[in-house]
Write an enzyme that holds these catalytic residues in place. Sequence first.
Site, PDB file in Angstrom:
ATOM      1  N   GLU A 190      36.658  39.313  44.432  1.00  0.00           N
ATOM      2  CA  GLU A 190      36.330  38.773  45.764  1.00  0.00           C
ATOM      3  C   GLU A 190      35.091  37.909  45.584  1.00  0.00           C
ATOM      4  O   GLU A 190      33.993  38.437  45.356  1.00  0.00           O
ATOM      5  CB  GLU A 190      36.048  39.917  46.743  1.00  0.00           C
ATOM      6  CG  GLU A 190      37.240  40.803  47.027  1.00  0.00           C
ATOM      7  CD  GLU A 190      38.348  40.091  47.758  1.00  0.00           C
ATOM      8  OE1 GLU A 190      38.090  39.030  48.364  1.00  0.00           O
ATOM      9  OE2 GLU A 190      39.487  40.572  47.706  1.00  0.00           O
TER      10      GLU A 190
ATOM     11  N   GLY B 273      31.381  39.359  44.271  1.00  0.00           N
ATOM     12  CA  GLY B 273      30.155  38.647  43.939  1.00  0.00           C
ATOM     13  C   GLY B 273      30.447  37.165  43.815  1.00  0.00           C
ATOM     14  O   GLY B 273      31.423  36.662  44.373  1.00  0.00           O
ATOM     15  N   SER B 274      29.631  36.491  43.052  1.00  0.00           N
ATOM     16  CA  SER B 274      29.745  35.032  42.985  1.00  0.00           C
ATOM     17  C   SER B 274      30.911  34.600  42.095  1.00  0.00           C
ATOM     18  O   SER B 274      31.382  35.359  41.237  1.00  0.00           O
ATOM     19  CB  SER B 274      28.443  34.446  42.439  1.00  0.00           C
ATOM     20  OG  SER B 274      28.254  34.906  41.126  1.00  0.00           O
ATOM     21  N   THR B 275      31.312  33.368  42.288  1.00  0.00           N
ATOM     22  CA  THR B 275      32.421  32.825  41.506  1.00  0.00           C
ATOM     23  C   THR B 275      32.037  32.718  40.028  1.00  0.00           C
ATOM     24  O   THR B 275      32.853  33.005  39.141  1.00  0.00           O
ATOM     25  CB  THR B 275      32.829  31.460  42.091  1.00  0.00           C
ATOM     26  OG1 THR B 275      33.241  31.682  43.438  1.00  0.00           O
ATOM     27  CG2 THR B 275      33.969  30.818  41.318  1.00  0.00           C
TER      28      THR B 275
ATOM     29  N   GLY C  39      32.333  36.098  38.616  1.00  0.00           N
ATOM     30  CA  GLY C  39      33.755  36.477  38.618  1.00  0.00           C
ATOM     31  C   GLY C  39      34.488  35.918  37.411  1.00  0.00           C
ATOM     32  O   GLY C  39      35.312  36.596  36.792  1.00  0.00           O
TER      33      GLY C  39
ATOM     34  N   LYS D 208      28.613  50.008  40.074  1.00  0.00           N
ATOM     35  CA  LYS D 208      27.283  49.405  39.874  1.00  0.00           C
ATOM     36  C   LYS D 208      26.964  48.535  41.086  1.00  0.00           C
ATOM     37  O   LYS D 208      27.554  47.473  41.266  1.00  0.00           O
ATOM     38  CB  LYS D 208      27.245  48.534  38.618  1.00  0.00           C
ATOM     39  CG  LYS D 208      25.806  48.145  38.275  1.00  0.00           C
ATOM     40  CD  LYS D 208      25.700  46.969  37.351  1.00  0.00           C
ATOM     41  CE  LYS D 208      25.666  45.648  38.062  1.00  0.00           C
ATOM     42  NZ  LYS D 208      24.550  45.462  39.011  1.00  0.00           N
TER      43      LYS D 208
ATOM     44  N   CYS E 277      29.952  36.099  52.384  1.00  0.00           N
ATOM     45  CA  CYS E 277      30.931  35.277  51.663  1.00  0.00           C
ATOM     46  C   CYS E 277      31.768  34.467  52.646  1.00  0.00           C
ATOM     47  O   CYS E 277      32.139  33.342  52.387  1.00  0.00           O
ATOM     48  CB  CYS E 277      31.826  36.160  50.813  1.00  0.00           C
ATOM     49  SG  CYS E 277      32.614  37.448  51.771  1.00  0.00           S
TER      50      CYS E 277
ATOM     51  N   GLU F 162      28.156  26.598  47.755  1.00  0.00           N
ATOM     52  CA  GLU F 162      27.877  27.775  48.572  1.00  0.00           C
ATOM     53  C   GLU F 162      26.361  27.964  48.572  1.00  0.00           C
ATOM     54  O   GLU F 162      25.765  28.212  47.525  1.00  0.00           O
ATOM     55  CB  GLU F 162      28.553  29.016  47.982  1.00  0.00           C
ATOM     56  CG  GLU F 162      28.339  30.235  48.844  1.00  0.00           C
ATOM     57  CD  GLU F 162      28.876  31.526  48.235  1.00  0.00           C
ATOM     58  OE1 GLU F 162      28.606  31.791  47.049  1.00  0.00           O
ATOM     59  OE2 GLU F 162      29.565  32.269  48.949  1.00  0.00           O
TER      60      GLU F 162
HETATM   61  P1  NAD Z   1      26.420  38.002  41.686  1.00  0.00           P
HETATM   62  O1  NAD Z   1      27.697  37.486  41.148  1.00  0.00           O
HETATM   63  O2  NAD Z   1      25.155  37.451  41.184  1.00  0.00           O
HETATM   64  O3  NAD Z   1      26.314  39.572  41.433  1.00  0.00           O
HETATM   65  C1  NAD Z   1      27.285  40.474  41.943  1.00  0.00           C
HETATM   66  C2  NAD Z   1      27.256  41.734  41.105  1.00  0.00           C
HETATM   67  O4  NAD Z   1      27.700  41.406  39.782  1.00  0.00           O
HETATM   68  C3  NAD Z   1      25.869  42.347  40.946  1.00  0.00           C
HETATM   69  O5  NAD Z   1      25.994  43.756  40.995  1.00  0.00           O
HETATM   70  C4  NAD Z   1      25.452  41.876  39.556  1.00  0.00           C
HETATM   71  O6  NAD Z   1      24.516  42.722  38.930  1.00  0.00           O
HETATM   72  C5  NAD Z   1      26.792  41.933  38.823  1.00  0.00           C
HETATM   73  N1  NAD Z   1      26.893  41.110  37.623  1.00  0.00           N
HETATM   74  C6  NAD Z   1      26.251  39.949  37.332  1.00  0.00           C
HETATM   75  N2  NAD Z   1      26.624  39.519  36.106  1.00  0.00           N
HETATM   76  C7  NAD Z   1      27.526  40.405  35.620  1.00  0.00           C
HETATM   77  C8  NAD Z   1      28.282  40.497  34.415  1.00  0.00           C
HETATM   78  N3  NAD Z   1      28.193  39.587  33.443  1.00  0.00           N
HETATM   79  N4  NAD Z   1      29.115  41.547  34.255  1.00  0.00           N
HETATM   80  C9  NAD Z   1      29.241  42.475  35.216  1.00  0.00           C
HETATM   81  N5  NAD Z   1      28.538  42.455  36.370  1.00  0.00           N
HETATM   82  C10 NAD Z   1      27.700  41.422  36.578  1.00  0.00           C
HETATM   83  O7  NAD Z   1      26.530  37.886  43.275  1.00  0.00           O
HETATM   84  P2  NAD Z   1      25.415  38.243  44.357  1.00  0.00           P
HETATM   85  O8  NAD Z   1      24.393  37.157  44.318  1.00  0.00           O
HETATM   86  O9  NAD Z   1      24.983  39.664  44.208  1.00  0.00           O
HETATM   87  O10 NAD Z   1      26.258  38.170  45.721  1.00  0.00           O
HETATM   88  C11 NAD Z   1      26.486  36.999  46.396  1.00  0.00           C
HETATM   89  C12 NAD Z   1      27.841  36.440  46.064  1.00  0.00           C
HETATM   90  O11 NAD Z   1      28.850  37.407  46.384  1.00  0.00           O
HETATM   91  C13 NAD Z   1      28.191  35.210  46.878  1.00  0.00           C
HETATM   92  O12 NAD Z   1      28.790  34.239  46.056  1.00  0.00           O
HETATM   93  C14 NAD Z   1      29.199  35.742  47.897  1.00  0.00           C
HETATM   94  O13 NAD Z   1      30.061  34.769  48.417  1.00  0.00           O
HETATM   95  C15 NAD Z   1      29.909  36.776  47.108  1.00  0.00           C
HETATM   96  N6  NAD Z   1      30.578  37.745  47.988  1.00  0.00           N
HETATM   97  C16 NAD Z   1      31.947  37.682  48.130  1.00  0.00           C
HETATM   98  C17 NAD Z   1      32.593  38.553  49.013  1.00  0.00           C
HETATM   99  C18 NAD Z   1      34.094  38.501  49.230  1.00  0.00           C
HETATM  100  O14 NAD Z   1      34.657  39.430  49.819  1.00  0.00           O
HETATM  101  N7  NAD Z   1      34.783  37.455  48.766  1.00  0.00           N
HETATM  102  C19 NAD Z   1      31.856  39.499  49.731  1.00  0.00           C
HETATM  103  C20 NAD Z   1      30.484  39.537  49.563  1.00  0.00           C
HETATM  104  C21 NAD Z   1      29.847  38.647  48.676  1.00  0.00           C
END
Ligand code: NAD
Length: 489
Positions: A258, A235-237, A240, A182, A293, A392
């Site tokens: 991540e 994605g975000s903490t 996560g 996804k 990130c 962040e």
């Molecule tokens: P986000 O956490 O809002 O969303 C990431 C993904 O998770 C999206 O596809 C979203 O639809 C999905 N998602 C949201 N809620 C969910 C749930 N309850 N269950 C399953 N999936 C769900 O993050 P974002 O705003 O898309 O991305 C930015 C964040 O990603 C920043 O915090 C950034 O630091 C982090 N990031 C980390 C790395 C790394 O390698 N550590 C790399 C890139 C981005």
Amino acid sequence: MLSFDPEKVSLPAGHYIGGQHCQSQGAAFEVKRPSDGSVYATLQDATPQDVDRAVTVAHQALKTSGWSGCPPRERGRVLRRWADLIEQDTLLAQLEALGSTRPISDVVLHEIPFTAEAIRFYAECADKFSGDLFPTRDSSLGMLIAEPYGVIAAITPWNFPLSMASWKCGPALAAGNAVVLKPSELTPFSTVRMAELAIQAGLPAGVLNIVQGSGAVTGSALVTHPLVRKVSFTGSTVTGKRIMSDAAQHGMKPVTLELGGKSPQLVFDDAGDLEVLAQRILRGFTANGGQACVAGTRLIVQRNIADPLVERLAQLCRELKPGVTWQEESRYAPLIDERQGNKVCSVIAAAKAQGAEVLVGGERFAHTGDGWFWQPTLLSHVAQDNPAVQQEIFGPVLTVQTFDDEEQGLAMAAHDTYGLCAGVHTLSLPRAMRAMRAIDAGTVWINRYGRSGDFIIPTGGFLGSGIGKDLGRQAFQACQRQKSVLIDF
Ligand code: NAD
């Protein structure tokens, strides 16, 4: 000529399940171009029923296609063909530039080769790692066998849609799993094209499927599906934590997470040429409009070189000019959307309310229509508990703190929440080694800032920045489970 007309890019439809495009009856959502904020598509959330179909198709495809059981080198051949197609496909590059924050020249020069090379790295891994044999009695044989999990759920963010997909799919597919991915609902299309190319390259239909939709509906249905055996998330903490909890409640699934970061750039007065440093630090926090990130967003600089370094940085910040992502000459990325713009705005306001001073930037660029291009921003007079140091921001905002001695600098580099990466800039090897040991982060870069194309080096965070590793052979091995076997003969 890389520039293209954003109105003439043909979009792949909806979800991609079993090698077929399909629509769904889920809630509709609009997809906007970050560069000008205009709506260019409407998609539907994959409902829990759609997700069930995608996961079931993936599960069946593993049984019928022989993907898990074929000679690993055959999997490697398919992945290499996939990487070649990714590099050759103009539409893929345009979809990425159209829908994400990456300017087309950046996509073509960096994102696409980076994506293809990561897949090639995992093509090589397919037959390079095996299990183990253990010393036992002469009349028995003890073994450890690595086997694929089955269906792996991959969930990716919007900031690097293609390379994030390759980091998830490369190791999972090379190890013989099927994937249901996804992508972020903000950047849905390039990943579908990537999956089409995988099938063209010879991946059996159903082994890689894409479902579109929100995290709350589609993402959550995917994580909790009983046939999903592992979850790999970037994605975000905040998300996560939710995913880790859902994965624990629904099948005790292993997770790779991540997550976010707030990484320091620790600059000592013996770090060498100030111009080189200023350029390095600038790239570290402005690449992809700061939406990385790993962005190095906390400059912690030894006091006696702070003024000239910050002055030069401010000049370089003023030189960055915004441009829509479909123009070849554009270099500076927009924020993904208005929501992200408002977030950057609100953290800067909160930082100022607690004493921060804006040295340069601090506002949205004027005359960029409905695109959210944020001026590179330097904030000084920030205490360690200032919101701009703690949170962040995910925008091109650098806080500036100064220190007098090594101990003080290292104390400032520590962060309560995040431990993704850090940059240490010094030409003293003993000092660099001490800092590397002291810093609580999954990656430490010394006299550089940012990843290289060395995919053998894994990446992953400590603390609230995550669990497990992407890249490296560690990510491949994390896509296999280990079975212990003891044979008496
Ligand atoms: P986000 O956490 O809002 O969303 C990431 C993904 O998770 C999206 O596809 C979203 O639809 C999905 N998602 C949201 N809620 C969910 C749930 N309850 N269950 C399953 N999936 C769900 O993050 P974002 O705003 O898309 O991305 C930015 C964040 O990603 C920043 O915090 C950034 O630091 C982090 N990031 C980390 C790395 C790394 O390698 N550590 C790399 C890139 C981005």
